[in-house]
Design a protein around this motif. Structure first.
Motif, short mmCIF file in Angstrom:
data_model
loop_
_atom_site.label_atom_id
_atom_site.label_comp_id
_atom_site.label_asym_id
_atom_site.label_seq_id
_atom_site.Cartn_x
_atom_site.Cartn_y
_atom_site.Cartn_z
N LEU A 155 0.83 -1.20 0.00
CA LEU A 155 0.00 0.00 0.00
C LEU A 155 0.87 1.26 0.00
O LEU A 155 0.58 2.21 -0.73
CB LEU A 155 -0.93 -0.01 1.22
N LYS A 156 1.92 1.26 0.81
CA LYS A 156 2.82 2.41 0.86
C LYS A 156 3.48 2.64 -0.50
O LYS A 156 3.58 3.78 -0.98
CB LYS A 156 3.89 2.17 1.93
N ALA A 157 3.89 1.55 -1.14
CA ALA A 157 4.52 1.67 -2.46
C ALA A 157 3.54 2.25 -3.48
O ALA A 157 3.92 3.08 -4.32
CB ALA A 157 5.01 0.30 -2.93
N CYS A 158 2.28 1.86 -3.39
CA CYS A 158 1.27 2.38 -4.32
C CYS A 158 1.00 3.87 -4.09
O CYS A 158 0.74 4.60 -5.05
CB CYS A 158 -0.03 1.58 -4.18
N THR A 159 1.05 4.30 -2.84
CA THR A 159 0.81 5.73 -2.56
C THR A 159 1.93 6.60 -3.11
O THR A 159 1.75 7.81 -3.26
CB THR A 159 0.66 5.99 -1.05
N LEU A 160 3.08 6.00 -3.42
CA LEU A 160 4.22 6.77 -3.93
C LEU A 160 4.22 6.89 -5.45
O LEU A 160 5.09 7.56 -6.01
CB LEU A 160 5.54 6.13 -3.46
N PHE A 161 3.28 6.23 -6.13
CA PHE A 161 3.24 6.32 -7.59
C PHE A 161 3.21 7.77 -8.06
O PHE A 161 3.97 8.19 -8.93
CB PHE A 161 2.02 5.58 -8.15
N GLU A 162 2.29 8.55 -7.48
CA GLU A 162 2.13 9.94 -7.93
C GLU A 162 3.30 10.82 -7.53
O GLU A 162 3.83 11.55 -8.39
CB GLU A 162 0.81 10.51 -7.40
N LEU B 6 -2.78 5.08 -7.34
CA LEU B 6 -3.66 4.37 -6.43
C LEU B 6 -4.98 5.12 -6.40
O LEU B 6 -5.01 6.32 -6.12
CB LEU B 6 -3.06 4.30 -5.03
N HIS B 7 -6.06 4.42 -6.71
CA HIS B 7 -7.37 5.06 -6.78
C HIS B 7 -8.27 4.50 -5.69
O HIS B 7 -8.34 3.28 -5.49
CB HIS B 7 -8.02 4.82 -8.14
N LYS B 8 -8.95 5.39 -4.97
CA LYS B 8 -9.88 4.97 -3.93
C LYS B 8 -11.29 5.37 -4.35
O LYS B 8 -11.58 6.55 -4.53
CB LYS B 8 -9.53 5.62 -2.59
N PHE B 9 -12.15 4.37 -4.52
CA PHE B 9 -13.54 4.64 -4.86
C PHE B 9 -14.29 5.14 -3.63
O PHE B 9 -13.82 5.02 -2.50
CB PHE B 9 -14.21 3.38 -5.41
N ALA B 10 -15.46 5.71 -3.87
CA ALA B 10 -16.25 6.29 -2.78
C ALA B 10 -16.57 5.27 -1.70
O ALA B 10 -16.68 5.61 -0.52
CB ALA B 10 -17.55 6.88 -3.34
#
Length: 197
Positions: free
Chosen positions: A99-106, A114-118
């Motif tokens: 999860l941490k690695a995905c948050t660093l994509f941007e 990393l996209h978070k739906f409603a």
């Protein structure tokens, strides 16, 4: 004799079906092996700090780009976790590190996000795949089909029912779709009200 013949036919079909399933599983395993990571980023090689997560993010992105492209631009985070760890062999990554690695994509300006739906469902998608673009694609499919359930959209887009449902709800939230709830379930339709207004 007829019963024996029927039994033989049934066994033959069963064996044939089993052979097909085995062949499909073998082909799937070969795909996963071809996606293997020869030199996985580990804490031993990059330490426990930010450097580890940055390098893990870069390696994860490079690994995922082809898979995301094949998956119409989006993969559920649970699928990402399974695919990535399968490719890493014994050097497994924890859910928190993934999860941490995905948050660093941007922040690292990588081509995934990393996209978070409603609803809270997490997915990894191509950076170019904006909510508006997804809603437009869903709206076009609804126009062609007349109406769609999440299961039908999942089949059309070769994705999971969960992601299909989230994308339909996204289209609805942006005014590109509306829903009908009945005893048969939820179906989504093109939003004629938005068009007429």
């Amino acid at each position: 004799a007829a019963a024996a013949a029927a039994g033989g036919s049934s066994n033959g079909n069963s064996n044939s079906s089993g052979g097909v399933e085995a062949a499909e599983m073998e082909a799937f395993d070969q795909i996963l092996l071809s996606m293997g990571i020869d030199n996985p980023v580990t804490r031993a090689s990059h330490g426990d700090g930010n450097a580890y997560h940055r390098e893990l993010s870069r390696q994860l992105c490079a690994f995922l780009v082809p898979a995301v492209q094949r998956a119409k631009g989006i993969l559920a985070l649970t699928d990402v976790y399974c695919l990535f760890n399968r490719a890493r062999g014994t050097e497994l990554v924890s859910p928190d590190d993934l999860l941490k690695a995905c948050t660093l994509f941007e922040p690292l300006n990588l081509p995934l996000r990393l996209h978070k739906f409603a609803s809270g469902v997490l997915a990894v998608q191509a950076a170019a795949q904006t909510d508006a673009a997804v809603a437009t694609e869903i709206a076009n499919l609804l126009e062609k089909s007349g109406s769609l359930s999440a299961a039908q959209l999942a089949k059309l887009r070769d994705t999971t029912a969960t992601l299909a449902q989230e994308q339909l709800l996204l289209a609805e939230s942006l005014g590109r779709a509306c829903r009908d709830v009945s005893v048969e379930g939820i179906r989504f339709f093109p939003n004629r009200f938005a068009v007429s207004s």
